[in-house]
Design an enzyme around this catalytic site. Structure first.
Site, mmCIF file in Angstrom:
data_model
loop_
_atom_site.group_PDB
_atom_site.id
_atom_site.type_symbol
_atom_site.label_atom_id
_atom_site.label_comp_id
_atom_site.label_asym_id
_atom_site.label_seq_id
_atom_site.Cartn_x
_atom_site.Cartn_y
_atom_site.Cartn_z
ATOM 1 N N ILE A 191 -3.165 -3.210 6.834
ATOM 2 C CA ILE A 191 -1.924 -2.876 6.115
ATOM 3 C C ILE A 191 -0.863 -2.287 7.061
ATOM 4 O O ILE A 191 -0.430 -1.143 6.901
ATOM 5 C CB ILE A 191 -2.220 -1.894 4.951
ATOM 6 C CG1 ILE A 191 -3.143 -0.738 5.431
ATOM 7 C CG2 ILE A 191 -2.856 -2.616 3.770
ATOM 8 C CD1 ILE A 191 -3.365 0.363 4.382
ATOM 9 N N ASN A 249 4.139 -9.514 12.272
ATOM 10 C CA ASN A 249 2.847 -8.949 11.855
ATOM 11 C C ASN A 249 2.166 -9.825 10.803
ATOM 12 O O ASN A 249 0.954 -9.765 10.624
ATOM 13 C CB ASN A 249 3.035 -7.532 11.286
ATOM 14 C CG ASN A 249 3.470 -6.515 12.334
ATOM 15 O OD1 ASN A 249 3.408 -6.784 13.533
ATOM 16 N ND2 ASN A 249 3.909 -5.349 11.887
ATOM 17 N N TYR A 291 3.252 9.725 -0.456
ATOM 18 C CA TYR A 291 4.341 9.165 0.352
ATOM 19 C C TYR A 291 5.713 9.373 -0.302
ATOM 20 O O TYR A 291 6.740 9.162 0.343
ATOM 21 C CB TYR A 291 4.146 7.653 0.595
ATOM 22 C CG TYR A 291 2.822 7.267 1.233
ATOM 23 C CD1 TYR A 291 2.003 8.207 1.844
ATOM 24 C CD2 TYR A 291 2.393 5.941 1.217
ATOM 25 C CE1 TYR A 291 0.784 7.845 2.408
ATOM 26 C CE2 TYR A 291 1.170 5.572 1.782
ATOM 27 C CZ TYR A 291 0.369 6.539 2.371
ATOM 28 O OH TYR A 291 -0.828 6.172 2.915
ATOM 29 N N SER A 345 6.136 -1.494 8.887
ATOM 30 C CA SER A 345 7.326 -1.549 9.740
ATOM 31 C C SER A 345 8.563 -1.520 8.848
ATOM 32 O O SER A 345 8.530 -2.030 7.729
ATOM 33 C CB SER A 345 7.358 -2.832 10.589
ATOM 34 O OG SER A 345 8.550 -2.836 11.359
ATOM 35 N N HIS A 374 -7.301 9.716 -2.238
ATOM 36 C CA HIS A 374 -6.665 9.614 -0.920
ATOM 37 C C HIS A 374 -7.517 10.263 0.183
ATOM 38 O O HIS A 374 -7.658 9.709 1.277
ATOM 39 C CB HIS A 374 -5.273 10.278 -0.979
ATOM 40 C CG HIS A 374 -4.309 9.785 0.033
ATOM 41 N ND1 HIS A 374 -2.961 9.734 -0.186
ATOM 42 C CD2 HIS A 374 -4.472 9.325 1.292
ATOM 43 C CE1 HIS A 374 -2.345 9.257 0.892
ATOM 44 N NE2 HIS A 374 -3.259 9.005 1.809
ATOM 45 N N LYS A 382 -2.558 5.965 -4.511
ATOM 46 C CA LYS A 382 -3.642 6.915 -4.223
ATOM 47 C C LYS A 382 -3.373 8.259 -4.879
ATOM 48 O O LYS A 382 -2.209 8.680 -4.979
ATOM 49 C CB LYS A 382 -3.769 7.122 -2.702
ATOM 50 C CG LYS A 382 -3.706 5.826 -1.900
ATOM 51 C CD LYS A 382 -3.956 5.998 -0.425
ATOM 52 C CE LYS A 382 -3.648 4.726 0.337
ATOM 53 N NZ LYS A 382 -2.229 4.582 0.738
ATOM 54 N N ASP A 436 0.839 -1.199 0.000
ATOM 55 C CA ASP A 436 0.000 0.000 0.000
ATOM 56 C C ASP A 436 0.871 1.244 0.000
ATOM 57 O O ASP A 436 1.546 1.544 0.991
ATOM 58 C CB ASP A 436 -0.893 0.001 1.256
ATOM 59 C CG ASP A 436 -1.865 1.163 1.239
ATOM 60 O OD1 ASP A 436 -2.973 0.996 0.685
ATOM 61 O OD2 ASP A 436 -1.522 2.244 1.748
HETATM 62 N N1 LIG Z 1 -5.201 6.402 3.511
HETATM 63 C C1 LIG Z 1 -4.647 7.134 4.445
HETATM 64 O O1 LIG Z 1 -4.966 8.319 4.620
HETATM 65 C C2 LIG Z 1 -3.599 6.520 5.305
HETATM 66 C C3 LIG Z 1 -3.146 7.196 6.450
HETATM 67 C C4 LIG Z 1 -2.168 6.577 7.247
HETATM 68 C C5 LIG Z 1 -1.670 5.336 6.879
HETATM 69 N N2 LIG Z 1 -2.126 4.707 5.734
HETATM 70 C C6 LIG Z 1 -1.609 3.386 5.310
HETATM 71 O O2 LIG Z 1 -1.685 2.490 6.426
HETATM 72 C C7 LIG Z 1 -0.397 1.946 6.667
HETATM 73 C C8 LIG Z 1 -0.233 1.635 8.143
HETATM 74 O O3 LIG Z 1 -0.481 2.765 8.940
HETATM 75 P P1 LIG Z 1 0.660 3.521 9.768
HETATM 76 O O4 LIG Z 1 1.971 3.321 9.112
HETATM 77 O O5 LIG Z 1 0.191 4.916 9.975
HETATM 78 O O6 LIG Z 1 0.600 2.854 11.213
HETATM 79 P P2 LIG Z 1 0.676 1.371 11.855
HETATM 80 O O7 LIG Z 1 0.877 0.347 10.820
HETATM 81 O O8 LIG Z 1 -0.498 1.300 12.790
HETATM 82 O O9 LIG Z 1 1.956 1.508 12.784
HETATM 83 C C9 LIG Z 1 3.242 1.657 12.275
HETATM 84 C C10 LIG Z 1 4.170 1.994 13.445
HETATM 85 O O10 LIG Z 1 4.179 0.919 14.392
HETATM 86 C C11 LIG Z 1 5.485 0.363 14.492
HETATM 87 N N3 LIG Z 1 5.316 -1.099 14.483
HETATM 88 C C12 LIG Z 1 4.987 -1.877 13.422
HETATM 89 N N4 LIG Z 1 4.883 -3.169 13.784
HETATM 90 C C13 LIG Z 1 5.164 -3.215 15.106
HETATM 91 C C14 LIG Z 1 5.223 -4.260 16.052
HETATM 92 N N5 LIG Z 1 4.989 -5.525 15.690
HETATM 93 N N6 LIG Z 1 5.519 -3.957 17.334
HETATM 94 C C15 LIG Z 1 5.750 -2.683 17.720
HETATM 95 N N7 LIG Z 1 5.712 -1.641 16.862
HETATM 96 C C16 LIG Z 1 5.421 -1.897 15.560
HETATM 97 C C17 LIG Z 1 6.275 0.872 13.313
HETATM 98 O O11 LIG Z 1 7.608 1.103 13.669
HETATM 99 P P3 LIG Z 1 8.865 0.517 12.814
HETATM 100 O O12 LIG Z 1 8.638 0.873 11.375
HETATM 101 O O13 LIG Z 1 10.018 1.227 13.443
HETATM 102 O O14 LIG Z 1 8.843 -0.955 13.063
HETATM 103 C C18 LIG Z 1 5.585 2.203 13.028
HETATM 104 O O15 LIG Z 1 6.120 3.221 13.844
HETATM 105 C C19 LIG Z 1 0.549 3.047 6.162
HETATM 106 O O16 LIG Z 1 1.857 2.598 5.991
HETATM 107 C C20 LIG Z 1 -0.156 3.439 4.882
HETATM 108 O O17 LIG Z 1 0.117 2.500 3.873
HETATM 109 C C21 LIG Z 1 -3.075 5.297 4.966
#
Ligand SMILES: NC(=O)c1ccc[n+]([C@@H]2O[C@H](COP(=O)([O-])OP(=O)(O)OC[C@H]3O[C@@H](n4cnc5c(N)ncnc54)[C@H](OP(=O)(O)O)[C@@H]3O)[C@@H](O)[C@H]2O)c1
Length: 282
Positions: free
Chosen positions: A231, A243, A51, A234, A109, A76, A46
């Protein structure tokens, strides 16, 4: 190799229920991260024009030695490109950056209801063109509220396949999810572990201990059992791996309910409210 269940979308295409998010992965780290994720077994990436790492996503897939068709790619439309001609140009740029002649899924988006005279319908009509000419296998939206989905339903022919929205135990977003379910729109959960903020919660750590799993695995499993696409992001291969390793256990109904009960409603959001979000990147 992958034990990830496919979900069938309302256009007949399928999407792996678990994918790998690349938001906030720096461009110079993205190819390596995507390659590692693919080596773990992820087959769904994703990304987004916003980004700034679409090019490196394409590179990571090639570096992993995989055929483009083996990986489901979502991108997006960036917020500055909602006008139809801009959207067409931006989509061409996305395909060039990915070095692919199609994306599996292309999303608006953000709805940006306070910009562009509130007109996201003509933007959606342009995505319908991409679906028709086959360059977007599926099309959908992101951060759409119920009123936005209703407006699309009134004024267009195509129902979005997915709505990618913020969802995690502190912000379950259940009204938007229920509306989607009633209308054949699959929910994709972004920030599924609330960027780590839910992982120390006592309810979640207790369930994790009971299953000898990590809090992140339990939260991701909760999303899977709710039927949503998830999605997580990390940059650490061991976290990518854990995960991904969420298909060999199940949460009981009472555990599901306890986690859902952590919902804080609107104050639980970590990201912007789509009704007022009006950010256009430079
Ligand atoms: N459509 C939208 O508007 C929108 C907005 C936000 C996000 N997204 C999508 O959603 C995806 C995921 O959301 P997100 O990146 O905001 O947040 P997330 O996946 O909820 O969390 C990512 C964070 O958690 C840490 N992490 C990951 N796995 C872990 C684990 N097993 N244990 C402890 N910490 C862990 C990562 O650190 P490390 O990388 O240091 O491991 C990172 O800081 C994004 O990458 C993007 O593709 C879309």
């Amino acid at each position: 190799m992958s034990s990830v269940p496919p979900i069938t979308l309302n256009d007949g295409n399928t999407i792996p229920q678990l994918g790998f998010g690349v938001f906030q992965i720096k461009p110079d780290q993205t190819a390596a991260a995507v390659r590692s994720a693919l080596e773990v077994g992820y087959r769904h990436i994703d990304t987004a024009e916003m980004y700034g790492n679409e090019k490196q996503v394409g590179q990571g897939i090639r570096d992993a030695g995989l055929d483009r068709r083996e990986v489901f790619i979502t991108s997006k439309l960036n917020n500055g490109y909602h006008r139809p001609d801009d959207a067409r140009r931006a989509f061409d740029d996305t395909l060039s950056a990915l070095a692919s002649d199609y994306v599996d899924l292309f999303l608006i988006h953000w709805p940006l209801p306070t910009l562009y005279d509130g007109d996201f319908v003509s933007t959606w009509n342009v995505l319908e063109e991409f679906a028709k000419d086959g360059r977007a296998r599926s099309i959908g939206v992101s951060n759409f509220q119920i009123a936005h989905l209703d407006r699309l339903a009134e004024r267009s022919q195509t129902v979005p396949t997915v709505n990618q929205v913020e969802a995690h135990p502190y912000f379950t977003n259940d009204e938007v999810r229920a509306h989607g379910r009633e209308h054949g729109i699959v929910t994709e959960a972004w920030s599924p572990i609330a960027q780590g903020k839910v992982l120390d919660d006592g309810v979640i750590t207790r369930v994790a201990d009971a299953h000898r799993k990590t809090p992140a695995q339990v939260v991701l499993r909760w999303h899977i059992q709710r039927g949503d696409i998830v999605i997580p992001k990390s940059v650490h291969p061991e976290r990518m791996k854990s995960n991904f390793d969420i298909f060999d256990f199940s949460l009981e109904g009472s555990e599901m309910d306890a986690i859902t009960g952590l919902d804080r409603g609107e104050p639980g959001r970590t990201g912007p409210n789509p009704d007022v979000f009006a950010y256009i990147p430079d």
